[in-house]
Design a protein around this motif. Structure first.
Motif, mmCIF file in Angstrom:
data_model
loop_
_atom_site.group_PDB
_atom_site.id
_atom_site.type_symbol
_atom_site.label_atom_id
_atom_site.label_comp_id
_atom_site.label_asym_id
_atom_site.label_seq_id
_atom_site.Cartn_x
_atom_site.Cartn_y
_atom_site.Cartn_z
ATOM 1 N N ALA A 1 64.460 2.101 -17.962
ATOM 2 C CA ALA A 1 63.893 1.277 -16.887
ATOM 3 C C ALA A 1 64.989 0.592 -16.085
ATOM 4 C CB ALA A 1 62.921 0.248 -17.470
ATOM 5 N N ALA A 2 66.000 0.065 -16.774
ATOM 6 C CA ALA A 2 67.108 -0.591 -16.075
ATOM 7 C C ALA A 2 67.874 0.414 -15.225
ATOM 8 C CB ALA A 2 68.041 -1.258 -17.083
ATOM 9 N N ALA A 3 68.068 1.623 -15.753
ATOM 10 C CA ALA A 3 68.762 2.664 -14.983
ATOM 11 C C ALA A 3 67.950 3.059 -13.756
ATOM 12 C CB ALA A 3 69.012 3.878 -15.871
ATOM 13 N N CYS A 4 66.643 3.130 -13.894
ATOM 14 C CA CYS A 4 65.796 3.469 -12.746
ATOM 15 C C CYS A 4 65.826 2.380 -11.684
ATOM 16 C CB CYS A 4 64.352 3.710 -13.215
ATOM 17 S SG CYS A 4 64.073 5.264 -14.074
ATOM 18 N N ARG A 5 65.818 1.134 -12.129
ATOM 19 C CA ARG A 5 65.870 0.032 -11.157
ATOM 20 C C ARG A 5 67.178 0.068 -10.373
ATOM 21 N NH1 ARG A 5 63.300 -2.821 -15.422
ATOM 22 N NH2 ARG A 5 65.313 -3.607 -16.197
ATOM 23 N N GLN B 1 59.816 7.197 -20.305
ATOM 24 C CA GLN B 1 60.163 5.805 -20.048
ATOM 25 C C GLN B 1 60.282 5.520 -18.556
ATOM 26 O OE1 GLN B 1 63.461 4.526 -22.565
ATOM 27 N NE2 GLN B 1 62.680 5.806 -24.233
ATOM 28 N N ALA B 2 60.730 6.495 -17.787
ATOM 29 C CA ALA B 2 60.766 6.320 -16.332
ATOM 30 C C ALA B 2 59.355 6.165 -15.776
ATOM 31 C CB ALA B 2 61.479 7.502 -15.685
ATOM 32 N N SER C 1 57.949 2.806 -16.420
ATOM 33 C CA SER C 1 58.586 1.717 -15.673
ATOM 34 C C SER C 1 57.814 1.334 -14.421
ATOM 35 C CB SER C 1 60.005 2.129 -15.279
ATOM 36 O OG SER C 1 59.984 3.080 -14.217
ATOM 37 N N HIS C 2 56.907 2.215 -13.983
ATOM 38 C CA HIS C 2 56.091 1.997 -12.773
ATOM 39 C C HIS C 2 56.934 1.860 -11.507
ATOM 40 C CE1 HIS C 2 52.618 1.589 -15.347
ATOM 41 N NE2 HIS C 2 53.181 0.589 -15.998
ATOM 42 N N LEU C 3 58.127 2.424 -11.527
ATOM 43 C CA LEU C 3 58.983 2.396 -10.348
ATOM 44 C C LEU C 3 58.839 3.656 -9.507
ATOM 45 C CD1 LEU C 3 62.237 1.024 -12.026
ATOM 46 C CD2 LEU C 3 60.684 -0.239 -10.527
ATOM 47 N N LEU C 4 58.312 4.714 -10.091
ATOM 48 C CA LEU C 4 58.267 6.003 -9.409
ATOM 49 C C LEU C 4 57.076 6.081 -8.468
ATOM 50 C CD1 LEU C 4 60.119 6.454 -11.893
ATOM 51 C CD2 LEU C 4 59.238 8.789 -11.987
ATOM 52 N N PRO C 5 57.222 6.778 -7.345
ATOM 53 C CA PRO C 5 56.063 7.001 -6.478
ATOM 54 C C PRO C 5 55.016 7.840 -7.187
ATOM 55 C CG PRO C 5 58.050 8.070 -5.580
ATOM 56 C CD PRO C 5 58.456 7.375 -6.822
ATOM 57 N N ALA C 6 53.765 7.593 -6.888
ATOM 58 C CA ALA C 6 52.671 8.292 -7.572
ATOM 59 C C ALA C 6 52.428 9.663 -6.993
ATOM 60 C CB ALA C 6 51.398 7.462 -7.503
ATOM 61 N N GLU C 7 52.735 9.845 -5.730
ATOM 62 C CA GLU C 7 52.366 11.093 -5.061
ATOM 63 C C GLU C 7 53.581 11.960 -4.791
ATOM 64 O OE1 GLU C 7 49.295 11.996 -4.541
ATOM 65 O OE2 GLU C 7 48.518 10.120 -5.358
ATOM 66 N N VAL D 1 76.181 10.127 -8.086
ATOM 67 C CA VAL D 1 76.256 8.880 -8.847
ATOM 68 C C VAL D 1 75.398 9.039 -10.102
ATOM 69 C CG1 VAL D 1 75.880 6.390 -8.846
ATOM 70 C CG2 VAL D 1 76.510 7.554 -6.718
ATOM 71 N N TRP D 2 75.910 8.543 -11.227
ATOM 72 C CA TRP D 2 75.199 8.645 -12.500
ATOM 73 C C TRP D 2 74.832 7.264 -13.015
ATOM 74 C CZ3 TRP D 2 74.461 13.422 -15.100
ATOM 75 C CH2 TRP D 2 75.098 14.520 -14.529
ATOM 76 N N HIS D 3 73.547 7.091 -13.374
ATOM 77 C CA HIS D 3 73.083 5.895 -14.072
ATOM 78 C C HIS D 3 72.660 6.338 -15.470
ATOM 79 C CE1 HIS D 3 73.209 3.014 -10.729
ATOM 80 N NE2 HIS D 3 72.925 4.059 -9.962
#
Length: 431
Positions: A388-392, A415-416, A419-425, A352-354
Motif C-alpha cells: 500500500a505504501a509503495a502504491c501511494r 494488497q494493491a 489499498s483502494h488506490l487503483l482505478p476501478a475501470e 522507477v521502482w517502488h
C-alpha cells in the motif's frame, strides 16, 4: 454429526492449520475421501490444465467458450486474489459461502480420520459444488505440478499442458525436463494431451508415448497464425478457423486460445459446439491480473508475473503497448522465487521502482529486492514497508502519460487492490 463451523472464514482458518504441513503432495488422501464423498459426476467431461504459466488464461478461454455455447461450466482455479470463492465458479459466478460450507461439511463427514491439506479441502469442495450445481463440463486448474496434485485424482478427458519453465523447484525438480515429467502426468491413456509450449522438454513427449496419450503439439499438430490487426487463424490439419483477437493481451494468448479451441473441438462429439461460440469465447475471455489495464493518466497495469517466463511475457506486453511517459513499478515478491530471473527482462523497461516488503515467512523484503536490482545496474529505487505504501508513492509520482505496473506475486496484486488506490475501470481499449 453437527457442522464443525457455520462460517466460511472459520472453515478456512481451521483448514490452514489442520494438516501437519501446508504442501503435502499425494493423491492417496484425496482419492480415499473422493470415493467416500462420491459426488455424482460420472459422465461429466473433464478438462485439466497444468503448466508453469498460462493456466489461468487457458481456463478463462475454455470457460468463456463453453458458456457461449450454453453449457453450465464448473471452473476450479487457484490462488484467489480477494475472496476464496473466486476459486470455485459455476456458470461464470463465484460459489457462495453457503454452498462452500455445505461442501466442507459433507467432506468432513466423509473423510473419517483422514487429514487433508488446505488445497485438498478446496479441490474436493469444488467437485462437490459442481455436482450439486449440475455442471455439464468441468475445467480444473492444477495447483502445483501435476502428478501428485489433488486435481490429478480426477481423470481428465482432455489434458492441457500450457508451458514448462522453472518454478517451484523445491517440489518439482531443478530442470525443465524434470518439471515437464511432473506436469505431463495429468495425461491419460487414450485421451488427448495438448501441449501449448512450442518447445516442450523431451520428458513431456516421452511421457505421452509411455502412457499412450494422444499428443497434440503446438506448432506441429495445430497453430495460431496472425492475420491482420483484428484477427488470427486457428489451424489444425486441413481445418482452419478465422477468429477475433483474444480478450487477453499478449501474443502468447493466441497460443493459449488455440489450445482451448482444440480442446473444445476434440470434445465436440460429447459437447457439440459451433464456430460462433468458439469466436465469442475467445473474444470475451477475461481473467484478472494478467496484464490487466485500468484507467489512464496514469494507467495502472496489474500482473501476477512471478517467474522468469511470465516476466518475459510481461516485458513483451510492455513493449507492445507503449505509452509516452514513464513506467513506474510497484514490486513485491516471495523469497523462494527467482528474483534475478524475473527482474532481468524488465530492468531496462522500467524507469522507477517502488519496492515493497511482503509479510510472512516467505516474503522478500524491499531491501532484498533492491539488492537484486542493484546487481542489474538499476539505481532509481525506493523501498517501502508494504505494498500500500509503495502504491501511494507511485501514485504521487505518476503523471499524465505514465504507467504504474504492479507485479511480482498474487500477494502483491491482492494488497494493491485492497489499498483502494487503483482505478476501478479499465480503459475501453483494453479488450
Amino acid at each position: 454429526m453437527s457442522a464443525r463451523f457455520s462460517r466460511l472464514d472459520d472453515w478456512l482458518a481451521w483448514q490452514e492449520t489442520a494438516h501437519p504441513v501446508k504442501i503435502d503432495l499425494s493423491l492417496d488422501r484425496v482419492r480415499h475421501v473422493l470415493a467416500a464423498l462420491a459426488p455424482p459426476l460420472a459422465g461429466v467431461p473433464v478438462i485439466t490444465v497444468a503448466g508453469t504459466n498460462g493456466k489461468g488464461s487457458t481456463v478463462a478461454f475454455l470457460d468463456a467458450i463453453y458458456r457461449a455455447a450454453g453449457y453450465r461450466t464448473g471452473v476450479y482455479t487457484s490462488p484467489h486474489l480477494l475472496r476464496y470463492n473466486e476459486r470455485v465458479r459455476v456458470a461464470g459466478r463465484d460459489a457462495d459461502d453457503d454452498a462452500l460450507c455445505a461442501a466442507f461439511e459433507r467432506i468432513d463427514a466423509a473423510r473419517g480420520e483422514i487429514s487433508l491439506t488446505y488445497f485438498e479441502w478446496g479441490t474436493l469442495a469444488a467437485l462437490d459444488v459442481f455436482a450439486a450445481a449440475g455442471c455439464e463440463v468441468l475445467i480444473l486448474e492444477v495447483g502445483l505440478g501435476g502428478r501428485l496434485d489433488a486435481v490429478n485424482a480426477v481423470d481428465a478427458d482432455v489434458a492441457i499442458l500450457t508451458s514448462v519453465d522453472l518454478d517451484h523447484q523445491q517440489f518439482l525438480g531443478d530442470t525443465r525436463d524434470a518439471i515437464g515429467a511432473e506436469k505431463a502426468a495429468i495425461a491419460r491413456t487414450g485421451k488427448p494431451l495438448i501441449v501449448t509450449d512450442p518447445d516442450p522438454p523431451a520428458s513431456v513427449v516421452d511421457h505421452a508415448a509411455r502412457c499412450g496419450a494422444r499428443l497434440w503439439r503446438y506448432g506441429v499438430d495445430y497453430a495460431a497464425t496472425a492475420s491482420g490487426t483484428d484477427g488470427w487463424t486457428w489451424a489444425c490439419g486441413d481445418a482452419h478457423l478465422a477468429l477475433p483477437m483474444p480478450g487477453l493481451a499478449g501474443a502468447v494468448q493466441r497460443r493459449n486460445a488455440a489450445s482451448a479451441v482444440l480442446a473444445a473441438r476434440l470434445l465436440a462429439p460429447r459437447l457439440p459446439i459451433d464456430d460462433a461460440a468458439l469466436a465469442q469465447g475467445v473474444r470475451r475471455a477475461s481473467v484478472g491480473a494478467r496484464f490487466e489495464r485500468r484507467g489512464r493518466d496514469p494507467e495502472w497495469v496489474l500482473d501476477v508475473a512471478h517467474n522468469p517466463e511470465a516476466a518475459r511475457n510481461l516485458a513483451e506486453n510492455l513493449r507492445a503497448h507503449p505509452l509516452p511517459g514513464r513506467t513506474i513499478a510497484v514490486l513485491g515478491m516471495l523469497a523462494d522465487k527467482d528474483a534475478a530471473g524475473v527482474l532481468a527482462p524488465l530492468a531496462r523497461l522500467i524507469d522507477v521502482w517502488h519496492l515493497a516488503s511482503l509479510d510472512g515467512p516467505r516474503g522478500s523484503t524491499a531491501q532484498q529486492l533492491a539488492a537484486s536490482l542493484t546487481a542489474l545496474g538499476v539505481t532509481a529505487l525506493h523501498s517501502h514497508d508494504d505494498v500500500a505504501a509503495a502504491c501511494r508513492a507511485a501514485q504521487r509520482s505518476a503523471g499524465a502519460g505514465d504507467r504504474v505496473l504492479v507485479f511480482g506475486s498474487f500477494h502483491t496484486v491482492e494488497q494493491a487492490l485492497r489499498s483502494h488506490l487503483l482505478p476501478a475501470e479499465a480503459p475501453p481499449a483494453t479488450l
